[in-house]
Enzyme design. Sequence first.
Site, PDB file in Angstrom:
ATOM      1  N   HIS A   4       0.800  -1.234   0.000  1.00 23.80           N
ATOM      2  CA  HIS A   4       0.000   0.000   0.000  1.00 23.80           C
ATOM      3  C   HIS A   4       0.829   1.278   0.000  1.00 23.80           C
ATOM      4  O   HIS A   4       0.268   2.381   0.072  1.00 23.80           O
ATOM      5  CB  HIS A   4      -0.950   0.005   1.208  1.00 23.80           C
ATOM      6  N   GLY A  20      -5.747  10.975  10.052  1.00 26.72           N
ATOM      7  CA  GLY A  20      -6.607  10.081   9.275  1.00 26.72           C
ATOM      8  C   GLY A  20      -6.748  10.568   7.840  1.00 26.72           C
ATOM      9  O   GLY A  20      -6.737   9.787   6.885  1.00 26.72           O
ATOM     10  N   ARG A  24      -4.932  16.335   5.211  1.00 29.40           N
ATOM     11  CA  ARG A  24      -4.297  16.979   6.362  1.00 29.40           C
ATOM     12  C   ARG A  24      -2.792  16.684   6.360  1.00 29.40           C
ATOM     13  O   ARG A  24      -1.981  17.536   6.745  1.00 29.40           O
ATOM     14  CB  ARG A  24      -4.940  16.546   7.686  1.00 29.40           C
ATOM     15  N   ARG A  43      -3.798   4.614  -3.564  1.00 26.88           N
ATOM     16  CA  ARG A  43      -5.134   4.794  -2.968  1.00 26.88           C
ATOM     17  C   ARG A  43      -5.379   6.228  -2.497  1.00 26.88           C
ATOM     18  O   ARG A  43      -6.223   6.464  -1.627  1.00 26.88           O
ATOM     19  CB  ARG A  43      -5.348   3.827  -1.794  1.00 26.88           C
ATOM     20  N   ARG A  87       0.014   9.855  15.933  1.00 23.15           N
ATOM     21  CA  ARG A  87      -1.272  10.169  15.309  1.00 23.15           C
ATOM     22  C   ARG A  87      -1.662  11.592  15.684  1.00 23.15           C
ATOM     23  O   ARG A  87      -1.543  12.006  16.847  1.00 23.15           O
ATOM     24  CB  ARG A  87      -2.327   9.169  15.801  1.00 23.15           C
ATOM     25  N   VAL A  88      -2.118  12.351  14.687  1.00 23.32           N
ATOM     26  CA  VAL A  88      -2.643  13.699  14.932  1.00 23.32           C
ATOM     27  C   VAL A  88      -4.062  13.705  14.374  1.00 23.32           C
ATOM     28  O   VAL A  88      -4.269  13.821  13.172  1.00 23.32           O
ATOM     29  CB  VAL A  88      -1.754  14.800  14.299  1.00 23.32           C
ATOM     30  N   GLY A  89      -5.044  13.531  15.247  1.00 26.42           N
ATOM     31  CA  GLY A  89      -6.405  13.301  14.766  1.00 26.42           C
ATOM     32  C   GLY A  89      -7.438  14.184  15.421  1.00 26.42           C
ATOM     33  O   GLY A  89      -7.152  14.930  16.364  1.00 26.42           O
ATOM     34  N   SER A  90      -8.653  14.072  14.918  1.00 28.92           N
ATOM     35  CA  SER A  90      -9.773  14.776  15.533  1.00 28.92           C
ATOM     36  C   SER A  90     -10.566  13.792  16.391  1.00 28.92           C
ATOM     37  O   SER A  90     -10.472  12.574  16.200  1.00 28.92           O
ATOM     38  CB  SER A  90     -10.663  15.410  14.457  1.00 28.92           C
ATOM     39  N   GLU A 179     -12.564   8.589  19.084  1.00 32.77           N
ATOM     40  CA  GLU A 179     -12.006   8.646  17.729  1.00 32.77           C
ATOM     41  C   GLU A 179     -11.975   7.215  17.216  1.00 32.77           C
ATOM     42  O   GLU A 179     -12.623   6.358  17.813  1.00 32.77           O
ATOM     43  CB  GLU A 179     -10.635   9.359  17.716  1.00 32.77           C
ATOM     44  N   MET A 180     -11.225   6.913  16.151  1.00 29.15           N
ATOM     45  CA  MET A 180     -11.409   5.591  15.544  1.00 29.15           C
ATOM     46  C   MET A 180     -10.115   4.808  15.244  1.00 29.15           C
ATOM     47  O   MET A 180     -10.178   3.807  14.532  1.00 29.15           O
ATOM     48  CB  MET A 180     -12.233   5.740  14.249  1.00 29.15           C
ATOM     49  N   GLU A 181      -8.952   5.260  15.734  1.00 26.46           N
ATOM     50  CA  GLU A 181      -7.704   4.587  15.342  1.00 26.46           C
ATOM     51  C   GLU A 181      -6.720   4.251  16.461  1.00 26.46           C
ATOM     52  O   GLU A 181      -5.888   3.347  16.298  1.00 26.46           O
ATOM     53  CB  GLU A 181      -6.922   5.447  14.310  1.00 26.46           C
ATOM     54  N   SER A 203     -13.005  18.065  17.833  1.00 27.35           N
ATOM     55  CA  SER A 203     -13.662  18.670  16.667  1.00 27.35           C
ATOM     56  C   SER A 203     -15.156  18.833  16.878  1.00 27.35           C
ATOM     57  O   SER A 203     -15.810  19.587  16.155  1.00 27.35           O
ATOM     58  CB  SER A 203     -13.437  17.792  15.435  1.00 27.35           C
ATOM     59  N   ASP A 204     -15.705  18.095  17.853  1.00 27.50           N
ATOM     60  CA  ASP A 204     -17.143  18.185  18.118  1.00 27.50           C
ATOM     61  C   ASP A 204     -17.402  17.620  19.515  1.00 27.50           C
ATOM     62  O   ASP A 204     -16.527  16.997  20.098  1.00 27.50           O
ATOM     63  CB  ASP A 204     -17.946  17.408  17.058  1.00 27.50           C
ATOM     64  N   ARG A 217     -11.381  21.011  10.190  1.00 28.46           N
ATOM     65  CA  ARG A 217     -10.736  19.751  10.599  1.00 28.46           C
ATOM     66  C   ARG A 217      -9.507  19.478   9.742  1.00 28.46           C
ATOM     67  O   ARG A 217      -8.542  18.885  10.190  1.00 28.46           O
ATOM     68  CB  ARG A 217     -11.716  18.573  10.482  1.00 28.46           C
TER      69      ARG A 217
END
Length: 232
Positions: A4, A20, A24, A43, A87-90, A179-181, A203-204, A217
Amino acid sequence: MSIHINAKKGDVAETILLPGDPLRAKWIAETYFENPVCFNEVRGMLGFTGTYNGKKISAMGTGMGVPSISIYAHELITEFGVKNLIRVGSAGSYQANVKLRDIVLAMAASSTSGVNELRFGGADFAPTANFELFQKAVDVAKSKNISIKAGNVMTSDEFYADEFESYKKWSQFGVLCVEMETAGLYTVAAKHKVNALSILTISDSLVTGEKTSSKERETTFDEMIKIALELA
Ligand SMILES: O=P(O)(O)O[C@H]1O[C@H](CO)[C@@H](O)[C@H]1O
Ligand SMILES: O=c1cc[nH]c(=O)[nH]1
């Protein structure tokens, strides 16, 4: 080159920032890196390497969810020698005192993902941040006068939960945000004995219903990035 990631050995730095959203990653590279070079477009999961204050550093999107980040983390570590995955995420707040745009360092990640249940035969594994990266992030935030919160986060397999109110159980037990990761990232890093930390920006809020826009975001979470960049 891995399945990948269309890069050569040496194209990726030992320290990588992992949002994610691949746009970004592009924004981070174009805003903060000196001489950014794109190393992956497979991808559309854009990855860039440049320097920051003279140190080699990379940024790459991971996609959303534990399976997606687990694939990229695995290949980055095993094929490209990455040692520090940040990781830098929302994230969505679970607590009234965790406000929009607050920064949360994920010390540990609870999860609704079935991956570790499968891996550990129904027993619990506690995915945790690397202590040195965590301590360094706290010190950097202090030195830059950026306020942070730290604690347990929820890595969910669902963005749109059937039972909205189900978040309240986790909230009662002190989980700060969703979050999801992170649980996937911390688990893959533990398996390969490398370092991981998730830095999240709220973010919310599930508590108040407030939200930031998708443009915000993509581009405005700069305090979190300023902490992450110093971890190279
Ligand atoms: O902003 P990113 O890093 O994508 O993180 C959060 O945003 C996505 C959901 O909108 C999920 O990936 C979640 O973890
Ligand atoms: O996964 C996420 C990210 C941001 N906000 C949420 O509610 N969930």
